[in-house]
Design an enzyme around this catalytic site. Structure first.
Site, short mmCIF file in Angstrom:
data_model
loop_
_atom_site.label_atom_id
_atom_site.label_comp_id
_atom_site.label_asym_id
_atom_site.label_seq_id
_atom_site.Cartn_x
_atom_site.Cartn_y
_atom_site.Cartn_z
N LYS A 163 0.99 -1.11 -0.17
CA LYS A 163 -0.17 0.02 0.02
C LYS A 163 1.04 1.19 0.21
O LYS A 163 1.77 1.45 0.95
CB LYS A 163 -0.90 -0.06 1.33
N ASP A 191 -0.16 -1.06 -4.84
CA ASP A 191 -1.44 -0.61 -4.86
C ASP A 191 -1.43 0.82 -4.51
O ASP A 191 -1.11 1.25 -3.01
CB ASP A 191 -2.12 -1.26 -3.93
N GLU A 218 -1.38 -1.04 -9.34
CA GLU A 218 -2.75 -0.83 -9.01
C GLU A 218 -3.39 0.53 -8.72
O GLU A 218 -2.86 1.27 -7.84
CB GLU A 218 -3.15 -1.82 -8.08
N ASP A 243 -8.94 -0.94 -9.92
CA ASP A 243 -9.49 -1.34 -8.80
C ASP A 243 -10.64 -0.43 -8.46
O ASP A 243 -11.75 -0.88 -8.95
CB ASP A 243 -8.62 -1.36 -7.53
N LYS A 267 -14.36 -6.75 -6.70
CA LYS A 267 -14.77 -6.82 -5.27
C LYS A 267 -16.26 -6.95 -5.28
O LYS A 267 -16.94 -6.13 -5.72
CB LYS A 267 -14.15 -5.67 -4.53
#
Length: 369
Positions: A163, A191, A218, A243, A267
């Site tokens: 992250k 990400d 991402e 995403d 998701k």
């Protein structure tokens, strides 16, 4: 089979450590658990983990939508009629995907239990036997992230999602530190959670990262900036994943038309549950785009639902559902065999919910009948 009652539990799942991403820090993870009981006495469990930064839903709003709009409309419905249930929910309220996901997941759990089969038999049948699990590194100092990665390699992990998304200079330092510590053979996925905002800022980072053997990059830009993803994809050798920019069919159509990504992160909380996730996966497969099942840091209930979708479709080449591993206390018993996940063959989601723990973590509760 008909739905008799629906119970809602507004809970807070305790995290072992705060979960830190570009747009926020979560000391604990709020969630809404749905318990659907059929007239024949079977119970199905679902979950909603809304995120105002991703789906535009708040926890309070999602609970209200379930309590006053969706749950009352489901009483008397057959939970096995997935298409009809989604059509009815869509007619009642636009979007609200996390709320709809909770109903959807509970219906799949119920249907599997009624038929005596795992939920993945309802979404294509089992294709994969197991998936490798990726450890997610929350944003921290380069040293902290590198140390955590090294510890996880010792535990058996061979891939990481990092992250980042605070600023390019410090983010590049974080990524370089982890790569240096774990070596070249360990997979690293970066990400950004929209944190680099636009394509020009992203390209500053990309120039520093292309030699680091990154698996993929991402969502570096804002969710709605599909054209920015197109530009980045055309200018880098690093594969790019969308995403937050993919929520439902409308975005998937644009992504496919513009060839905006090498991979998409589906998701259940963004698209409305297992049934809509299957539709997105089929669209991606027809376009030759690989898929990942991702997570909003759900409990064993929501995580198991995602795994059942991924295990039944070959277009899913990675999974990222590690919420239960981050909690000091979970309501369910989804089992991991680090560094892999291998689902059991029990009916429905295959997860037992500890109602004593559920009661302990519950902040608000209601029954709709």
């Amino acid at each position: 089979m008909q739905i008799k009652t629906i119970e809602l539990f507004n809970i807070e799942l305790p995290l072992i450590e705060p979960f830190i991403v570009s747009y926020g820090t979560y000391p604990n993870m709020p969630s809404i658990i749905v318990k659907i009981t059929s007239q024949c006495g079977l119970v199905g469990w679902g979950e909603a983990v809304p995120d105002e930064h991703v789906t535009g839903e708040t926890l309070e709003g999602t609970y209200a939508v379930l309590k006053h709009t969706l749950a009352p409309a489901m009483i008397g419905e057959n939970p096995m009629n997935f298409e009809k249930i989604h059509a009815k929910m869509d007619a009642l309220i636009y979007s609200a995907p996390a709320a709809k996901a909770a109903i959807d997941i509970a219906c799949f759990d119920l249907a599997g239990k009624k038929l005596g089969v795992p939920a993945y038999q309802l979404t294509g049948g089992r294709y994969y036997e197991k998936f490798p699990i990726t450890h997610v590194l929350s944003i921290g100092t380069p040293e902290k992230m590198a140390n955590e990665a090294a510890e996880r390699v010792e535990m058996g992990y061979n891939s990481f999602k990092m992250k980042v998304g605070r600023d390019v200079t410090s983010d590049v330092a974080r990524i370089k530190a982890v790569r240096e510590r774990v070596g070249k053979e360990i997979a690293i996925r970066v990400d950004v959670n929209q944190g680099w905002v636009n394509s020009s800022t992203t390209m500053q980072a990309v120039r520093e990262l292309e030699h680091l053997n990154i698996d993929w990059l991402e969502q570096p830009v804002r969710a709605d900036d599909i054209d920015g993803m197109v530009e980045i994809k055309s200018k880098t050798s690093i594969p790019v994943m969308i995403d937050e920019g993919l929520r439902g069919v409308r975005e998937m159509r644009e992504i496919i038309a513009k060839r905006a990504a090498d991979k998409v992160n589906i998701k259940l909380m963004k698209c409305g549950g297992m049934y809509p996730a299957m539709k997105l996966a089929h669209m991606a497969e027809m376009a030759g785009i690989e898929c990942q099942i991702g997570s909003m840091v759900e409990s064993s209930v929501g995580s198991a639902a995602g795994f059942h979708v991924a295990f039944s479709n070959k277009v899913f080449t990675s999974v990222e559902l590690t919420g239960p591993l981050k909690f000091s206390k979970d309501i369910g018993n989804l089992q991991y065999n680090i560094p892999y996940i291998q689902l059991n063959e029990r009916a429905g989601l295959g997860v037992d919910v500890d109602e004593a723990v559920l009661a302990e973590l519950t902040r608000d509760h209601c029954v709709v009948q």
